[in-house]
Design a protein around this motif. Sequence first.
Motif, PDB file in Angstrom:
ATOM      1  N   LYS A 109      17.231   1.083   4.629  1.00  0.00           N
ATOM      2  CA  LYS A 109      16.579   1.950   5.606  1.00  0.00           C
ATOM      3  C   LYS A 109      15.113   1.582   5.829  1.00  0.00           C
ATOM      4  N   VAL A 110      14.658   1.789   7.069  1.00  0.00           N
ATOM      5  CA  VAL A 110      13.238   1.643   7.395  1.00  0.00           C
ATOM      6  C   VAL A 110      12.474   2.759   6.687  1.00  0.00           C
ATOM      7  N   GLY A 111      11.389   2.388   6.022  1.00  0.00           N
ATOM      8  CA  GLY A 111      10.676   3.366   5.211  1.00  0.00           C
ATOM      9  C   GLY A 111       9.436   3.920   5.894  1.00  0.00           C
ATOM     10  N   PHE A 112       8.800   4.827   5.186  1.00  0.00           N
ATOM     11  CA  PHE A 112       7.536   5.405   5.626  1.00  0.00           C
ATOM     12  C   PHE A 112       6.407   4.775   4.805  1.00  0.00           C
ATOM     13  N   TYR A 113       5.195   4.821   5.346  1.00  0.00           N
ATOM     14  CA  TYR A 113       4.049   4.256   4.644  1.00  0.00           C
ATOM     15  C   TYR A 113       3.850   4.937   3.292  1.00  0.00           C
ATOM     16  N   THR A 114       3.485   4.142   2.313  1.00  0.00           N
ATOM     17  CA  THR A 114       3.152   4.654   0.992  1.00  0.00           C
ATOM     18  C   THR A 114       1.762   4.151   0.604  1.00  0.00           C
ATOM     19  N   LEU A 115       1.221   4.709  -0.449  1.00  0.00           N
ATOM     20  CA  LEU A 115      -0.076   4.248  -0.939  1.00  0.00           C
ATOM     21  C   LEU A 115      -0.008   2.793  -1.400  1.00  0.00           C
ATOM     22  N   LYS A 116       1.145   2.387  -1.894  1.00  0.00           N
ATOM     23  CA  LYS A 116       1.296   0.982  -2.284  1.00  0.00           C
ATOM     24  C   LYS A 116       1.154   0.064  -1.081  1.00  0.00           C
ATOM     25  N   ASP A 117       1.656   0.503   0.074  1.00  0.00           N
ATOM     26  CA  ASP A 117       1.509  -0.288   1.297  1.00  0.00           C
ATOM     27  C   ASP A 117       0.039  -0.432   1.676  1.00  0.00           C
TER      28      ASP A 117
END
Length: 227
Positions: A109-117
């Motif tokens: 699945k396409v994900g949402f932005y995370t702090l790791k990104d």
Amino acid sequence: MAYDSEMNKVSDTWSRMRKTDVEELALYTMKSFVFHPTTPDLKVSHIIKDALFACSETDKFLFISDLGIRPTKAICHFHEDFAPFMTTPVLPMDLRPLLTSTILPNHLKVGFYTLKDVVKELNSRWLTEAEMAAWMRWWTASFGIQGIMKEQHKQWQNELLKVGKTHSGGKEVRLSSITKFIDGQMLRVRRPDDPLPEDTIPPALIQGLSPHAIPDTFGWQEMSIAH
């Protein structure tokens, strides 16, 4: 797989065709593999769908993004708060219904932005002055004044400041070396051509930020007259 082959052809022609034409070609391929409910037995469509995704030997499922054909795991959902400083390929808003109808398995699945990104983005390149200012506004608004655990905030603060870097006023600025900011009286008496100490953030990067939020958000202290 037929799907991979067709999407790779689209990827190869992405830079040689008009954006609207290549997007139409990609959408045609993708819509050919959209799964619809089967009658009279719904299980048939699920069996076919599961078989398609089971054919792949990797976790890379090609999909369209604003930057071309990318694996879904390398694409994020568009979010206006991240747009000013993130360069990650995003899923165009008008394609979300197509992604829903495709019903990808969880690992694709396409994900949402995370702090790791965000850490990865800051670590990968030098942000422009405008991008860095936008990131500072986002960090202040999202985490500087909202309730997250103090230990978590400190951990992410350290990670982000360690890798953040930009150019401002003709010089390199690494956030890891910053300990002070100027505001109030100091900002009023400082002339535009007065040099800043190496440990002081350029005022252009913190315009619009509340001076009361900066110490908690970034761990920097306001420069004193004595300093």
